[in-house]
Design an enzyme around this catalytic site. Structure first.
Site, PDB file in Angstrom:
ATOM      1  N   LYS A  90      44.946  70.231   7.349  1.00 39.42           N
ATOM      2  CA  LYS A  90      43.892  69.316   6.912  1.00 39.42           C
ATOM      3  C   LYS A  90      43.777  69.354   5.397  1.00 39.42           C
ATOM      4  O   LYS A  90      43.653  68.336   4.748  1.00 39.42           O
ATOM      5  CB  LYS A  90      42.574  69.755   7.564  1.00 39.42           C
ATOM      6  CG  LYS A  90      41.623  68.692   7.901  1.00 39.42           C
ATOM      7  CD  LYS A  90      41.854  67.998   9.224  1.00 39.42           C
ATOM      8  CE  LYS A  90      43.264  67.878   9.682  1.00 39.42           C
ATOM      9  NZ  LYS A  90      43.430  67.400  11.009  1.00 39.42           N
ATOM     10  N   HIS A 132      54.679  90.974   4.792  1.00 46.66           N
ATOM     11  CA  HIS A 132      56.132  90.932   4.987  1.00 46.66           C
ATOM     12  C   HIS A 132      56.808  89.921   4.056  1.00 46.66           C
ATOM     13  O   HIS A 132      57.962  89.555   4.290  1.00 46.66           O
ATOM     14  CB  HIS A 132      56.456  90.612   6.450  1.00 46.66           C
ATOM     15  CG  HIS A 132      55.981  91.680   7.388  1.00 46.66           C
ATOM     16  ND1 HIS A 132      56.554  92.933   7.431  1.00 46.66           N
ATOM     17  CD2 HIS A 132      54.956  91.701   8.276  1.00 46.66           C
ATOM     18  CE1 HIS A 132      55.917  93.676   8.317  1.00 46.66           C
ATOM     19  NE2 HIS A 132      54.933  92.952   8.850  1.00 46.66           N
ATOM     20  N   GLU A 161      46.840  67.872   3.503  1.00 47.30           N
ATOM     21  CA  GLU A 161      46.996  66.456   3.831  1.00 47.30           C
ATOM     22  C   GLU A 161      46.129  65.559   2.936  1.00 47.30           C
ATOM     23  O   GLU A 161      46.554  64.480   2.547  1.00 47.30           O
ATOM     24  CB  GLU A 161      46.590  66.292   5.306  1.00 47.30           C
ATOM     25  CG  GLU A 161      46.757  64.921   5.891  1.00 47.30           C
ATOM     26  CD  GLU A 161      46.347  64.876   7.368  1.00 47.30           C
ATOM     27  OE1 GLU A 161      45.648  65.803   7.831  1.00 47.30           O
ATOM     28  OE2 GLU A 161      46.714  63.920   8.043  1.00 47.30           O
ATOM     29  N   ARG A 195      46.471  52.310   9.404  1.00 46.20           N
ATOM     30  CA  ARG A 195      47.782  52.418  10.041  1.00 46.20           C
ATOM     31  C   ARG A 195      48.911  52.440   9.013  1.00 46.20           C
ATOM     32  O   ARG A 195      50.067  52.734   9.336  1.00 46.20           O
ATOM     33  CB  ARG A 195      48.010  51.248  10.991  1.00 46.20           C
ATOM     34  CG  ARG A 195      46.998  51.147  12.114  1.00 46.20           C
ATOM     35  CD  ARG A 195      47.343  49.997  13.021  1.00 46.20           C
ATOM     36  NE  ARG A 195      48.590  50.223  13.695  1.00 46.20           N
ATOM     37  CZ  ARG A 195      48.725  50.837  14.861  1.00 46.20           C
ATOM     38  NH1 ARG A 195      47.660  51.257  15.493  1.00 46.20           N
ATOM     39  NH2 ARG A 195      49.905  51.014  15.402  1.00 46.20           N
ATOM     40  N   TRP A 253      53.385  50.710   6.213  1.00 45.89           N
ATOM     41  CA  TRP A 253      53.746  52.090   5.873  1.00 45.89           C
ATOM     42  C   TRP A 253      55.266  52.080   5.768  1.00 45.89           C
ATOM     43  O   TRP A 253      55.960  51.866   6.758  1.00 45.89           O
ATOM     44  CB  TRP A 253      53.285  53.046   6.973  1.00 45.89           C
ATOM     45  CG  TRP A 253      53.544  54.488   6.654  1.00 45.89           C
ATOM     46  CD1 TRP A 253      52.758  55.312   5.904  1.00 45.89           C
ATOM     47  CD2 TRP A 253      54.659  55.289   7.092  1.00 45.89           C
ATOM     48  NE1 TRP A 253      53.320  56.569   5.838  1.00 45.89           N
ATOM     49  CE2 TRP A 253      54.482  56.581   6.554  1.00 45.89           C
ATOM     50  CE3 TRP A 253      55.780  55.035   7.862  1.00 45.89           C
ATOM     51  CZ2 TRP A 253      55.385  57.616   6.779  1.00 45.89           C
ATOM     52  CZ3 TRP A 253      56.696  56.060   8.090  1.00 45.89           C
ATOM     53  CH2 TRP A 253      56.473  57.338   7.549  1.00 45.89           C
ATOM     54  N   GLU A 264      45.757  74.755  11.298  1.00 48.84           N
ATOM     55  CA  GLU A 264      45.054  73.473  11.306  1.00 48.84           C
ATOM     56  C   GLU A 264      44.233  73.309  10.016  1.00 48.84           C
ATOM     57  O   GLU A 264      44.216  72.245   9.413  1.00 48.84           O
ATOM     58  CB  GLU A 264      44.169  73.356  12.558  1.00 48.84           C
ATOM     59  CG  GLU A 264      43.297  72.127  12.633  1.00 48.84           C
ATOM     60  CD  GLU A 264      44.047  70.791  12.527  1.00 48.84           C
ATOM     61  OE1 GLU A 264      45.285  70.783  12.642  1.00 48.84           O
ATOM     62  OE2 GLU A 264      43.391  69.778  12.300  1.00 48.84           O
ATOM     63  N   ASN A 302      56.293  45.892  13.145  1.00 51.47           N
ATOM     64  CA  ASN A 302      55.948  47.317  13.153  1.00 51.47           C
ATOM     65  C   ASN A 302      57.011  48.025  13.972  1.00 51.47           C
ATOM     66  O   ASN A 302      57.249  47.650  15.123  1.00 51.47           O
ATOM     67  CB  ASN A 302      54.555  47.496  13.787  1.00 51.47           C
ATOM     68  CG  ASN A 302      54.186  48.959  13.976  1.00 51.47           C
ATOM     69  OD1 ASN A 302      54.735  49.838  13.313  1.00 51.47           O
ATOM     70  ND2 ASN A 302      53.257  49.219  14.886  1.00 51.47           N
ATOM     71  N   GLY A 303      57.663  49.034  13.395  1.00 53.17           N
ATOM     72  CA  GLY A 303      58.712  49.761  14.124  1.00 53.17           C
ATOM     73  C   GLY A 303      59.935  49.930  13.244  1.00 53.17           C
ATOM     74  O   GLY A 303      59.861  49.768  12.020  1.00 53.17           O
ATOM     75  N   CYS A 328      52.001  50.864  10.194  1.00 45.40           N
ATOM     76  CA  CYS A 328      51.962  49.406  10.034  1.00 45.40           C
ATOM     77  C   CYS A 328      50.954  48.796  10.994  1.00 45.40           C
ATOM     78  O   CYS A 328      50.878  49.177  12.160  1.00 45.40           O
ATOM     79  CB  CYS A 328      53.303  48.739  10.254  1.00 45.40           C
ATOM     80  SG  CYS A 328      54.585  49.297   9.147  1.00 45.40           S
ATOM     81  N   LYS A 341      48.024  56.637  10.044  1.00 46.93           N
ATOM     82  CA  LYS A 341      47.320  57.250  11.171  1.00 46.93           C
ATOM     83  C   LYS A 341      48.226  57.479  12.371  1.00 46.93           C
ATOM     84  O   LYS A 341      48.206  58.526  12.996  1.00 46.93           O
ATOM     85  CB  LYS A 341      46.142  56.354  11.562  1.00 46.93           C
ATOM     86  CG  LYS A 341      45.284  56.905  12.689  1.00 46.93           C
ATOM     87  CD  LYS A 341      44.554  58.140  12.239  1.00 46.93           C
ATOM     88  CE  LYS A 341      43.680  58.739  13.329  1.00 46.93           C
ATOM     89  NZ  LYS A 341      43.309  60.127  12.983  1.00 46.93           N
TER      90      LYS A 341
HETATM   91  O1  M6R Z   1      48.209  60.371  17.384  1.00 45.30           O
HETATM   92  P1  M6R Z   1      48.730  61.788  17.479  1.00 45.30           P
HETATM   93  O2  M6R Z   1      47.695  62.754  17.908  1.00 45.30           O
HETATM   94  O3  M6R Z   1      49.973  61.871  18.328  1.00 45.30           O
HETATM   95  O4  M6R Z   1      49.167  62.148  16.005  1.00 45.30           O
HETATM   96  C1  M6R Z   1      49.815  63.360  15.749  1.00 45.30           C
HETATM   97  C2  M6R Z   1      49.838  63.683  14.270  1.00 45.30           C
HETATM   98  O5  M6R Z   1      50.534  62.686  13.566  1.00 45.30           O
HETATM   99  C3  M6R Z   1      48.432  63.805  13.687  1.00 45.30           C
HETATM  100  O6  M6R Z   1      47.676  64.753  14.381  1.00 45.30           O
HETATM  101  C4  M6R Z   1      48.492  64.205  12.199  1.00 45.30           C
HETATM  102  O7  M6R Z   1      49.039  65.466  12.067  1.00 45.30           O
HETATM  103  C5  M6R Z   1      47.094  64.122  11.585  1.00 45.30           C
HETATM  104  N1  M6R Z   1      47.098  63.146  10.526  1.00 45.30           N
HETATM  105  C6  M6R Z   1      46.617  65.406  10.989  1.00 45.30           C
HETATM  106  O8  M6R Z   1      45.320  65.283  10.500  1.00 45.30           O
END
Ligand code: M6R
Length: 593
Positions: free
Chosen positions: A471, A490, A474, A27, A74, A467, A98-99, A2, A588
């Site tokens: 990516k 396994h 996502e 956000r 969000w 990772e 927000n929260g 948000c 984000k």
């Molecule tokens: O702001 P942060 O680094 O704490 O965020 C952590 C995760 O939410 C963030 O890295 C998320 O996994 C990314 N969107 C991945 O690309």
């Protein structure tokens, strides 16, 4: 999670609010809305499910107002819909939030007993009704807000306006909120980059603060109305840092910014471990979420090797259930790009309770984590707007590698530290060279119809595989997993057939034979294979794989090796017509647990 924007000044509020929302759309982007306190003493509210551009089309910009609040959401409580969008209203009151309000059901029931009817499924609507329950009986707006914030449990950043009153009241408990002071008026936002176009003078609200903004002054108090002094800071960043600058998307721009941001991170952190002098630890925890967690794991072996201290990497959301060995002899390192991730902040509080020394590694100065950690170190990635973290990950790995070498330095081995510094800087040159000639979009086109992707690696390449997979899933919405290459046989090998793609990663020469075995095993079951390596191993894999990507990696190749993985995810999303910057269901900064 948000974005809030607010404006009170002499200019037309509506276009400023829409622009502010666009800057913060990363956000949260499932619905958006604005509320204006109009010159004719009416309250003008428009809210819409969908992106800010949809809201923009619905707003009547001829409405005259110099005071308003806005929100991009969000969803937590209640699906994305017009009704559940913010601002929420009650009588003359409009609120953006927000929260999460944890006691909203209790408050809702009480308000219902008083005769209030609810129009949404959100927790936020109780805030509007709670304020209204006082305000409508003649209480000043500020007192009605103070009454409400003391009743709310959970986390919140709110901005409130009332019909016919030219003021905005903001309050913060945990979730971030910043107020910018400019000649043209007061600007409220959830993050600093959204304010930079107007001013670099900001007050970052602390948890427990309330700011009453009027045309000619802003007064800060605590939740009980006790006066506090605003602390105006001058921000160094430039507003152009958050522009697209000719790139087709933020994610691509941010990948191309990796060399410069890693370079800045390394050169500005050469005294990184001064704080380690005279401290003794017997256990190091590395804690984060998502990509930040993967960055910790990628650097874990360096830290353990050079500190000779046991390192445990843990997901922030799991850490609090696993604090058994965490105590005053522990160093807990929290990695977070935003510095606002709720799971990470809660894990830090848990580590503090155990007596651990808490170090934050974050990209955002003055973010929430910097106020509660014992010490903060800063990556210098600059604003990262795309939801998928790219340059921040590379800066985190670089900083952690430097931090690891800092243990050697603290033990008197300056040579190693200097070598690591120069190697990391060389790495940025290699990445620049690679980015100039990369043609990953060809691979993305070739494999775009793949149904499932398995990223595999061993040792330090295993977190890299995870990772790459994070990516990829996502932003492409294609099912993918990161696996330890040796584990395939396994169980997971059962999934290998002609519809599967395996991306096999190898950055260490002593792993090459084992990865050759894994590649042969999956290929024998029909899977397609792309090999990604930082070593000169093309000849080993040419005949047993479908494609080989070689990146020049040097001694610390983890950063260079992630770049093609990020590009592969990006181009696949692009070819599938997806918005890589704003993947579905995500935001984000995840400020709820
Ligand atoms: O702001 P942060 O680094 O704490 O965020 C952590 C995760 O939410 C963030 O890295 C998320 O996994 C990314 N969107 C991945 O690309």
């Amino acid at each position: 999670m948000c974005g809030i924007f607010g404006y009170l000044g002499k200019s037309d509020a509506a276009p400023i609010l829409i622009k502010g929302l666009k800057k913060q759309e990363y956000r949260g982007y499932d619905s958006a809305g604005i509320a204006l306190n109009c010159d004719d003493n009416s309250l003008y509210v428009v809210k819409k499910a969908g992106r800010v551009s949809q809201l923009e089309r619905a707003v009547d910009f001829s409405v005259k107002s110099c005071c308003g609040i806005a929100h991009t959401r969000w969803a937590t409580h209640g699906k994305p819909s017009d009704e559940n969008s913010h601002p929420h209203t009650s009588g003359d009151i409009a609120v953006v939030h927000n929260g999460i309000i944890e006691n909203y059901q209790y408050l809702k029931d009480k308000l219902k007993n008083k005769g209030y009817k609810f129009n949404s499924d959100t927790d936020t609507e109780v805030i509007a009704k709670l304020i209204d329950s006082k305000y409508s009986s003649g209480t000043e707006l500020i007192d009605a807000v103070l009454y409400a914030v003391n009743k709310l449990e959970g986390s919140f950043a709110i901005a409130v306006i009332a019909r016919g009153v030219n003021e905005i009241i903001c309050a913060r408990k945990n979730s971030p909120l910043i107020v910018g002071f400019a000649k043209s008026g007061y600007y409220i936002a959830s993050d600093i980059p959204a304010l930079l176009e107007y001013t670099k003078k900001v007050h970052i609200l602390k948890s427990g603060e309330v700011l009453q903004i009027k045309e000619d002054r802003a007064e800060l108090t605590d939740f009980y109305g006790n006066k506090l002094k605003t602390e105006i800071k001058n921000i160094e960043a430039e507003s152009s840092d958050s522009e697209l600058s000719g790139f087709e998307s933020y994610m691509l721009k941010e990948i191309y910014e990796i060399p410069a941001s890693v370079n800045r991170t390394v050169t500005s952190n050469k005294d990184i471990t001064d704080f380690l002098k005279n401290k003794k630890f017997n256990h190091i925890y590395i804690i984060g979420c998502g990509t930040a967690y993967n960055a910790g794991r990628a650097a874990e072996s360096y830290i353990e090797n050079w500190s000779k201290i046991k390192v445990t990497s843990t997901l922030a959301s799991e850490f609090r259930y696993d604090t058994r060995l965490c105590d005053k002899n522990s160093l807990a390192v929290f990695i977070t790009q935003s510095g606002e991730t709720a799971d990470t902040l809660e894990a830090l509080k848990a580590a503090k309770e155990c007596g651990a020394y808490c170090l934050a590694i974050t990209n955002v100065e003055n973010s929430s984590i910097t106020h509660i950690a014992d010490k903060s170190l800063f990556t210098k990635a600059g604003p990262e707007i795309a939801v998928a973290s790219t340059k921040a990950y590379c800066c985190q790995v670089a900083l952690l590698t430097l931090f690891a070498a800092g243990f050697a330095k603290a033990g008197g081995n300056n040579e190693l530290f200097d070598e690591v510094c120069s190697e990391l800087l060389l790495e940025t040159n290699r990445i620049s060279e690679y980015l100039e000639k990369q043609n990953v979009s060809i691979l993305a086109e070739k494999y775009k119809d793949t149904k499932s992707v398995f990223f595999i690696g061993r040792g330090r390449d295993y977190p890299l595989a995870e990772e790459g997979s994070l990516k990829f899933k996502e932003i492409t919405y294609i099912s993918s997993e990161g696996y330890a290459a040796g584990e395939l046989k396994h169980g997971t090998i059962a999934l290998m057939d002609k519809n599967a793609l395996v991306v096999a990663i190898v950055t260490k020469s002593d792993m090459v034979d084992k990865i050759v075995n894994a590649v042969c095993e999956v290929r024998a079951r029909g899977a397609k294979v792309v090999v990604l390596s930082t070593l000169e191993v093309e000849a080993r894999f040419k005949d047993i794989s479908d494609d080989v990507i070689i990146v020049n990696g040097g001694k610390f190749p983890t950063i260079a090796a992630v770049v093609p993985l990020q590009l592969f995810a990006y181009y696949t999303a692009k070819i599938k017509g997806l918005d890589a910057d704003k993947p579905r269901n995500l935001a984000k900064s995840v400020t709820v647990e």
